[in-house]
Each structure stands twice: as C-alpha cells, then as structure tokens.
Design a protein around this motif. Sequence first.
Motif, short mmCIF file in Angstrom:
data_model
loop_
_atom_site.label_atom_id
_atom_site.label_comp_id
_atom_site.label_asym_id
_atom_site.label_seq_id
_atom_site.Cartn_x
_atom_site.Cartn_y
_atom_site.Cartn_z
N UNK A 8 0.84 -1.21 0.00
CA UNK A 8 0.00 0.00 0.00
C UNK A 8 0.87 1.26 0.00
N UNK A 9 1.93 1.25 0.80
CA UNK A 9 2.87 2.39 0.79
C UNK A 9 3.45 2.62 -0.60
N UNK A 10 3.85 1.52 -1.26
CA UNK A 10 4.44 1.63 -2.59
C UNK A 10 3.42 2.16 -3.60
N UNK A 11 2.19 1.68 -3.52
CA UNK A 11 1.14 2.15 -4.44
C UNK A 11 0.85 3.63 -4.24
N UNK A 12 0.69 4.05 -2.99
CA UNK A 12 0.41 5.46 -2.73
C UNK A 12 1.57 6.35 -3.19
N UNK A 13 2.81 5.84 -3.02
CA UNK A 13 3.98 6.59 -3.48
C UNK A 13 3.97 6.76 -5.00
N UNK A 14 3.31 5.83 -5.70
CA UNK A 14 3.21 5.91 -7.16
C UNK A 14 1.95 6.66 -7.61
N UNK A 15 1.20 7.22 -6.64
CA UNK A 15 0.00 7.96 -6.99
C UNK A 15 -1.22 7.11 -7.24
N UNK A 16 -1.21 5.87 -6.72
CA UNK A 16 -2.35 4.95 -6.88
C UNK A 16 -3.04 4.81 -5.53
N UNK A 17 -4.29 5.27 -5.38
CA UNK A 17 -4.95 5.23 -4.07
C UNK A 17 -5.23 3.80 -3.61
N UNK A 18 -4.65 3.42 -2.47
CA UNK A 18 -4.80 2.06 -1.95
C UNK A 18 -4.90 2.09 -0.43
N UNK A 19 -5.48 1.04 0.13
CA UNK A 19 -5.60 0.93 1.59
C UNK A 19 -5.64 -0.54 1.95
N UNK A 20 -5.61 -0.84 3.27
CA UNK A 20 -5.71 -2.24 3.70
C UNK A 20 -6.61 -2.35 4.93
N UNK A 21 -7.14 -3.54 5.10
CA UNK A 21 -7.97 -3.86 6.27
C UNK A 21 -7.42 -5.12 6.90
N UNK A 22 -7.17 -5.09 8.21
CA UNK A 22 -6.75 -6.29 8.93
C UNK A 22 -7.14 -6.18 10.39
N UNK A 23 -6.81 -7.21 11.14
CA UNK A 23 -7.26 -7.32 12.54
C UNK A 23 -6.67 -6.26 13.45
N UNK A 24 -5.63 -5.56 13.00
CA UNK A 24 -4.99 -4.56 13.86
C UNK A 24 -5.73 -3.23 13.86
N UNK A 25 -6.74 -3.10 12.99
CA UNK A 25 -7.42 -1.81 12.85
C UNK A 25 -8.68 -1.72 13.70
N UNK A 26 -9.05 -0.49 14.03
CA UNK A 26 -10.24 -0.25 14.84
C UNK A 26 -11.47 -0.19 13.95
N UNK A 27 -12.64 -0.24 14.59
CA UNK A 27 -13.91 -0.13 13.86
C UNK A 27 -14.01 1.21 13.16
#
Length: 705
Positions: free
Chosen positions: A77-96
């Motif tokens: 996701x960091x690499x994609x955003x650095x290239x100007x491509x909007x990306x995100x992730x969802x996993x168990x470490x994130x809040x509601x």
Amino acid sequence: MTDQDILLHKTLKDYFGYEQFRPLQKEIITSLINGEDNLVIMPTGGGKSICYQLPAILLEGLTLVISPLIALMKDQVDALNANGIPAAFVNSSQSTTENTDIIERVKKGAIKLLYLAPESLAFFEQLSQVCKISLIAVDEAHCISSWGHDFRPAYTQLSFLKKRLPNTPLVALTATADKATREDIANQLDISDAKRNISSFNRANLSLEVRPAQDRVTQIVDFVKSKPKESGIVYCLSRKQTEQLADRLKKNGFKAAAYHAGLPADVRSKTQENFIHDTTPIICATIAFGMGIDKSNVRWIIHYNLPKNIEGYYQEIGRAGRDGLDSETILFHSYADVIQLRRFAEGSGQQEVQLAKLDRMLQYAEATSCRRNILLSYFGETATEKCGNCDVCNHPPTFFDGTVIAQKVLSGIFRLQENEPLNVVVDFLRGSQNAAILDKNYQLLKTYGVAKDIAWKDLQQYMIQLINQGFFEIAFHQNNTLKLNELSKEVLFNGMKVSLTKPVDFVKADTKTPQKNSKPENNLFERLRVLRLELATAKGLAAYHVFTDATLKAIANERPVTDEDFLEIEGVGQKKLQDYGYDFITEIIKFNKEKVVKPVKKKRGKSDSHLETYEFYKKGLSIEEIAKERGLTPNTIQSHFVKLYNDGIKIDLSDFVSAKEIEAVRDAQTKVENPKALKSYFDYFNEQLDYAAIKMALVVIENEK
C-alpha cells in the motif's frame, strides 16, 4: 500498436516508471481486463504485483487483494500510494472507526485497491454492497493448498469468492508451486478453467552457492564484513539460532536483529519496519520473516540451515535482488540439519511427501552439476546450458581416486558393527580419544586411526559424498547409525573404484578485504542515497519506495538535469517526477558544478532539448505556448528554464515567479517539514502555490547563496 496497447504502456510508464512489460505481464493484464480468470506462477521479483495493480487503475470500481500478512499489505500500500495509486488495507490490527472510514472512501471511489487478510473476509459483504468489485487477486496463493509449503487454513474459505461473484475475474498468484499445488489452487478457488501463466523461474542475477557448515558463524561474519553497506537476511531453523547469530553480528559492530514467532508482536513489527527502512539492514530470522515484502535492495540471503524443500528455499532466496541487480545467496549444508529435518517430516502430516521433498533439497545441496539447472528442472523448466553464476559452474569440483578412503570408511563401519552414527565413525577413523571412543574400547579395534592424516571436516565431507553415491546408508529409524549395503561389498571385496571431490576451504576462499568506498561527497550514487533516505524519512516511507537501487544507479550514471530526461529513467513515473525530480536534479547539478563534470550526453539526442526551448523563449512565447509548439508538457518546459538558468544563460525567472512568491518560499524554508522536498512546500501553502512557482523560487534562492 492498438489503442489498448498504447493505454497499457502509458499507464505502465506514468504510474510505475517502466518503459516495457516483463515477460507475460501484458498478456495477463489484457486477459484480466477482458474478464478472464488467471493462475500466475511467477518468481519472486518477476513482477507479479503489476499484473493486478495495473488493471486495477484502468478498471471501473474496486480491486480486492487477498494477502496473508499485515507487513505485506502495508508495504504494498505504501508503494502504491507513493506511485499515486490510491490504496488501503484492512486487517485485525485496525479499529472499527478506521474500517468505517475505509468503507466511506470506497463508497466515494477514493480507493482503487483494497488489501484484505483472509481472516477479515467478513468485511467483504460490506464492500460488495457499497461498490463494484471489478477484480479479485489472491496473492501468495500457494497458502490455500495443503500441498504447498506454507499452508494457511484461513485461505480455504476463499472458495466462496468465485461463487459470490462469478462474473468478476479472479487471479491467483504465487512464486512457487509445483504441478500438484497448481492444480489444487485452481480447484480450491473454483477457477479450474483459468488461463495458466507460468513464467521462467530463472533469476539470473542471483548467484547460488552451497558450503559445508563448519564454522558457519565465522564464515557469516567474514562475509558480512566484506559487504558493510548492504542489506541481507540469514534464515535459521530455530529461534535460538536467530538470537545467538544476531548477538554475534552485533558484537562485531553490525546492525542486526533477530526475528521469530516467539517475540512479542510489537517487537516483530518494529524489527520488520527497521529492516524495510534500512535502520537495521541485517535480520536473522526463521522462515516466517520476509514473505511478500517488496524490499528491492536486499543484496544477499544466507541459509544457516538446510531448508526443508526447494519451494521454500527458492522463495526465500528470491527475496534478494528484486531490483534486478546482482545479489548473492549462500546455503550452509550439514549432516545434523538433515537428521533434524527428517525428524520434523516424520512427525508431520503427509510424511511421505515431505520426506520426498527433503530428498530433492538434499540432491540440490549435494550436486556436482549446475545448481540453477537443478532448480529450473524442479519447476518443470528445461535448461541445458551451464549458468556460469553458481559455485559448481564457477569452481567445478576436482575429482580424484577416492577408493582407498572409501575402503577405510567402509572398513570402519564394519569394525563398529554398523552401530554408530557418522560423527562417531569419523572420530574412530581419525583416532580420537574422546569418551564416545574410549568408553567402548573402540581404540582397540583394528582400523582405529587409519584416517588420522585426513582433517576431521574433510573426512566428514568425504563420507557424505559416499552416502550420496550410495556406497552406504543412514538408518534414520535406528538412531542414524551407518549401514553397509551391496555397493559397500563391491568396494571392499571386488575392487570397485570410487571418485571423490576435494573439499573447498570456503573461509579462506571468500574472506575479502572490504574495498574502501568513496566518500559520499565524492560519489554521486552515495550522495543520491543520502538524499533518498532524507526524502523517504520525511514521508515515513522505505527508501526503496522513493527509488530502487537500480533506478538510483541509473540516475547516477545518466545524470539527468531536465524533467524530460529524468522521466526517461527506468523506474521514474509522473508521480515520482513530481515528488522527487526537482530534488534529485538539483543535487546532480550541484555535483556537476563541484566536480566540473559534464552531464552525460544522451544517445537519444535530447541533451540539447533545453536549447531549443530557449530559442522559443527568445521569441517571447509563454511556457504553455512553448509546450504546445514543442509537443511537451509545461512541466518539462519549466525544467528546461531551470537548467538554462543554472547554466548561466540569461533567463529572467521573474517571468515565471514573482518576488512575493520567492519571499514566501524563502520564509517557508524554516517552517516546512522537509525543506528539500517540493511536496513539503506544496502542502505548506495548502496547494495554493503550484509546483512550478515553488521550483523556480527555490532555484533563485539557491543561486543567491
């Protein structure tokens, strides 16, 4: 070239910075855009990610990526955003709250790629209700197969994806899968009719070397000393080994850390982050480390122990040299590792398969023919030419008549009544006086000490060679005792000849005196590395997310001083040019002035392009008018004026930036987060002052100094 071909190549260059597709990439991308399912087997570093990331940019809606590890998601996701491509992730470490925010961004179409852990698939239903899912990618797809080397139970629930969205193309990707695993992946994901895309497994930039495991800690320390600025991973079989080796490296002055599943989650996370950001360049880890991390500047991989199968070994060495630059791999092979791995295999499910795969790994480690060809053959790829980049090709083994040594060894096994393991037999033949020998009165037997003229480690290696050639066997089920067989009798009684190879002293052969590196101020590449790290740190990115080492070396070699030339460097896209081009070009111009170095003349005939722009400028044309006249972007024309100004040609920059704007930028220099980065100024002025004005203002201020 069709309109679609033009669009694909433009997208590849604009977002990823590459001029050409790698083998199979274009075919896979075209197939996915056309709505077809695909199974992709492509080696680590072969460009798997672009196969689904590029279609995601062009397809309407959201691309969903199933990925096994949090670190993998964040890195991509960091690499994609650095290239100007909007990306995100969802996993168990994130809040509601964080997950709700992502849903809102998906609703607005503000995310093109969303990474999801297989354990978080409950999130899928929410997504499918608020947006169109145009593509599904299952990364590290071997995890779904119990035949694979890294089975993950959570992956088995992914079969519902195709049932839920039967008309959405699905692509399964992995770096390592034999034929059985490939079929299992396709069946379990319900894509049995998917197009199979199997790329070449040849990673020619990786050197392959196998060494005996004597004094391996000393060998590793010597090896790392010869590569003081390079990043690498040492894979160990046990947690204890990772910690002991990391401590030893730290005592020798290296920045190293251990990584294994027994460490607290926050420690593992921090260790991985430090590795990615080059703060801790050396990691001693169990195989849990590194899966899917696209750290492109890993220059070496060492296996402290023999891996349990070729699939795992191939994937692990594939984490080196992902930028295409030469990288080294070393595998240490010991008899003790074989015993331990057999014990693990015999206590696992699919015991027969695991033992067979271990035997293939052994054949690779003990080979006297080209190692790369053995690897390629394992994955079903035929190669007959010697690779020239493995230890066997570079240092072909020297064979000699080892019949007398073989007779001594076999006689020793016979005198010990086939009741002792290898190391005791070595001690017996060399006349050792330790407890294992004296307590059993072995010193009284006839062949005691008959090989005392052979070094312990050499004799051990000769015996392993004899085992490999089938002259005697190891009874693993009988405490690893050595047993004679029919071939033993042929050597002992019928005059059968035996050939052995001379062991190599790897410690002496590979201990290198580190070359004195040029000081950073005298070496453009090193200066650019420092600049890259500063820019990356300011943005909270890994350095290779700014530019890979390969791209950085190309910049240092080509020394581009205009946006136009900078954009032609492999690995530089529009977003990277906008974010970092000015900073790197400024450093290059500064370097050229200090060293009185003439910029490299471009073979492509564009080195005088700025002079053509100057001719139009003298006619009184504006930036926009010149850009239209020349068929270039306004940004490129601006870079021409910067070069002209720096070359001392009379250019009135007040035509492009006002005194008020110059003063505003001058004032901002002490307030922005990173005064070397254009983006910092752009954000500081709340995007009210454009990049061109900021760039021109900084040029004026720099020249005033």
